[in-house]
Scaffold this motif. Structure first.
Motif, PDB file in Angstrom:
ATOM      1  N   ALA A  27       0.793  -1.578   0.038  1.00 44.25           N
ATOM      2  CA  ALA A  27       0.023   0.098   0.128  1.00 44.25           C
ATOM      3  C   ALA A  27       0.420   1.012   0.316  1.00 44.25           C
ATOM      4  O   ALA A  27       0.576   2.301  -1.176  1.00 44.25           O
ATOM      5  N   ASN A  28       1.718   1.211   0.602  1.00 46.46           N
ATOM      6  CA  ASN A  28       3.114   2.457   0.426  1.00 46.46           C
ATOM      7  C   ASN A  28       3.862   2.431  -0.381  1.00 46.46           C
ATOM      8  O   ASN A  28       3.563   3.928  -1.115  1.00 46.46           O
ATOM      9  N   PHE A  29       3.972   1.274  -1.249  1.00 47.46           N
ATOM     10  CA  PHE A  29       4.523   0.911  -2.591  1.00 47.46           C
ATOM     11  C   PHE A  29       3.470   2.044  -3.452  1.00 47.46           C
ATOM     12  O   PHE A  29       3.677   3.028  -4.423  1.00 47.46           O
ATOM     13  N   GLY A  30       2.218   1.303  -3.229  1.00 48.50           N
ATOM     14  CA  GLY A  30       1.040   2.110  -4.479  1.00 48.50           C
ATOM     15  C   GLY A  30       0.931   3.850  -3.550  1.00 48.50           C
ATOM     16  O   GLY A  30       0.755   4.048  -4.980  1.00 48.50           O
ATOM     17  N   PHE A  31       0.368   4.310  -2.790  1.00 47.73           N
ATOM     18  CA  PHE A  31       0.506   5.101  -3.149  1.00 47.73           C
ATOM     19  C   PHE A  31       1.627   6.494  -3.095  1.00 47.73           C
ATOM     20  O   PHE A  31       1.092   7.567  -3.949  1.00 47.73           O
ATOM     21  N   ASN A  32       3.235   5.648  -2.775  1.00 54.30           N
ATOM     22  CA  ASN A  32       4.144   6.636  -3.568  1.00 54.30           C
ATOM     23  C   ASN A  32       3.952   6.826  -4.477  1.00 54.30           C
ATOM     24  O   ASN A  32       4.308   7.796  -5.526  1.00 54.30           O
ATOM     25  N   ALA A  33       3.323   5.507  -5.348  1.00 54.18           N
ATOM     26  CA  ALA A  33       3.731   5.791  -7.219  1.00 54.18           C
ATOM     27  C   ALA A  33       2.763   6.895  -7.665  1.00 54.18           C
ATOM     28  O   ALA A  33       2.451   7.172  -7.780  1.00 54.18           O
ATOM     29  N   LEU A  34       1.588   6.656  -6.846  1.00 53.14           N
ATOM     30  CA  LEU A  34       0.492   7.641  -7.451  1.00 53.14           C
ATOM     31  C   LEU A  34       0.521   9.227  -7.067  1.00 53.14           C
ATOM     32  O   LEU A  34      -0.127  10.265  -7.916  1.00 53.14           O
ATOM     33  N   GLN A  35       1.452   9.696  -6.082  1.00 53.76           N
ATOM     34  CA  GLN A  35       2.191  10.723  -5.285  1.00 53.76           C
ATOM     35  C   GLN A  35       2.581  11.405  -6.974  1.00 53.76           C
ATOM     36  O   GLN A  35       2.794  12.529  -7.618  1.00 53.76           O
ATOM     37  N   GLU A  36       2.944  10.586  -7.979  1.00 48.52           N
ATOM     38  CA  GLU A  36       3.887  11.029  -9.351  1.00 48.52           C
ATOM     39  C   GLU A  36       3.100  10.869 -10.715  1.00 48.52           C
ATOM     40  O   GLU A  36       3.364  11.669 -11.186  1.00 48.52           O
ATOM     41  N   LEU A  37       1.438  10.554 -10.315  1.00 49.91           N
ATOM     42  CA  LEU A  37       0.556  10.778 -11.282  1.00 49.91           C
ATOM     43  C   LEU A  37      -0.301  11.130 -11.249  1.00 49.91           C
ATOM     44  O   LEU A  37      -1.322  11.356 -12.036  1.00 49.91           O
ATOM     45  N   THR A  38      -0.378  11.413  -9.948  1.00 52.53           N
ATOM     46  CA  THR A  38      -1.715  12.506  -9.508  1.00 52.53           C
ATOM     47  C   THR A  38      -1.559  14.145  -8.623  1.00 52.53           C
ATOM     48  O   THR A  38      -0.450  14.011  -8.027  1.00 52.53           O
ATOM     49  N   LEU A  39      -2.768  14.740  -8.274  1.00 55.16           N
ATOM     50  CA  LEU A  39      -2.881  16.066  -7.993  1.00 55.16           C
ATOM     51  C   LEU A  39      -3.464  15.949  -6.549  1.00 55.16           C
ATOM     52  O   LEU A  39      -4.562  15.421  -6.381  1.00 55.16           O
ATOM     53  N   PRO A  40      -2.600  16.424  -5.340  1.00 56.30           N
ATOM     54  CA  PRO A  40      -3.575  16.921  -3.956  1.00 56.30           C
ATOM     55  C   PRO A  40      -4.814  16.730  -4.200  1.00 56.30           C
ATOM     56  O   PRO A  40      -5.553  16.457  -3.368  1.00 56.30           O
ATOM     57  N   ASP A  41      -5.578  17.346  -4.514  1.00 51.05           N
ATOM     58  CA  ASP A  41      -7.088  17.667  -4.652  1.00 51.05           C
ATOM     59  C   ASP A  41      -7.554  16.484  -5.284  1.00 51.05           C
ATOM     60  O   ASP A  41      -8.613  16.946  -5.092  1.00 51.05           O
ATOM     61  N   GLN A  42      -7.140  15.837  -5.983  1.00 52.15           N
ATOM     62  CA  GLN A  42      -7.644  14.551  -7.074  1.00 52.15           C
ATOM     63  C   GLN A  42      -8.514  13.640  -5.509  1.00 52.15           C
ATOM     64  O   GLN A  42      -7.489  13.647  -4.015  1.00 52.15           O
ATOM     65  N   PRO A  43      -9.653  13.224  -5.978  1.00 52.61           N
ATOM     66  CA  PRO A  43      -9.950  12.676  -4.669  1.00 52.61           C
ATOM     67  C   PRO A  43      -9.619  10.445  -4.495  1.00 52.61           C
ATOM     68  O   PRO A  43      -9.366  10.517  -6.228  1.00 52.61           O
TER      69      PRO A  43
END
Length: 106
Positions: A27-43
């Motif tokens: 889960a931590n790996f996924g959220f780290n990868a997600l940071q590079e692909l999304t913006l903080p205001d995206q749900p």
């Protein structure tokens, strides 16, 4: 991971002492990868077949995986809205196959 309608698959070997720790690390790996692909205001809708991960996130408490949970909560705090939802493993077959592939490759 589904971002802008595109399904992305990631796999990485984790050094875990047991299955529950591996689920937190994934889960931590996924959220780290997600940071590079999304913006903080995206749900973010986070689905997992790991009850311990989802329950720990929703309660903000873990008896045995405090460090892993705190890292995950910090990553989730980067987003305005995160919904954590448990799903049955039979509904998460793609993730299960991906995990088995990673195990065979290691």
């Amino acid at each position: 991971m589904v971002v802008d309608g595109n399904q992305l698959q990631f796999k990485e070997k984790v050094n875990a002492t047991n299955n529950h720790q591996a689920e937190f690390l994934a889960a931590n790996f996924g959220f780290n990868a997600l940071q590079e692909l999304t913006l903080p205001d995206q749900p973010i809708l986070f689905y997992s077949d790991s009850r311990i991960v989802i329950d720990s996130l929703n309660k903000e408490y873990s008896k045995h995986y405090v460090e892993e949970l705190n890292q995950l909560l910090h990553l989730e705090d980067q987003y305005a809205v995160v919904v954590n939802q448990w799903i049955a493993d039979r509904q998460n077959e793609g993730a299960h196959r991906l995990a088995l592939q990673a195990l065979r490759e290691s």
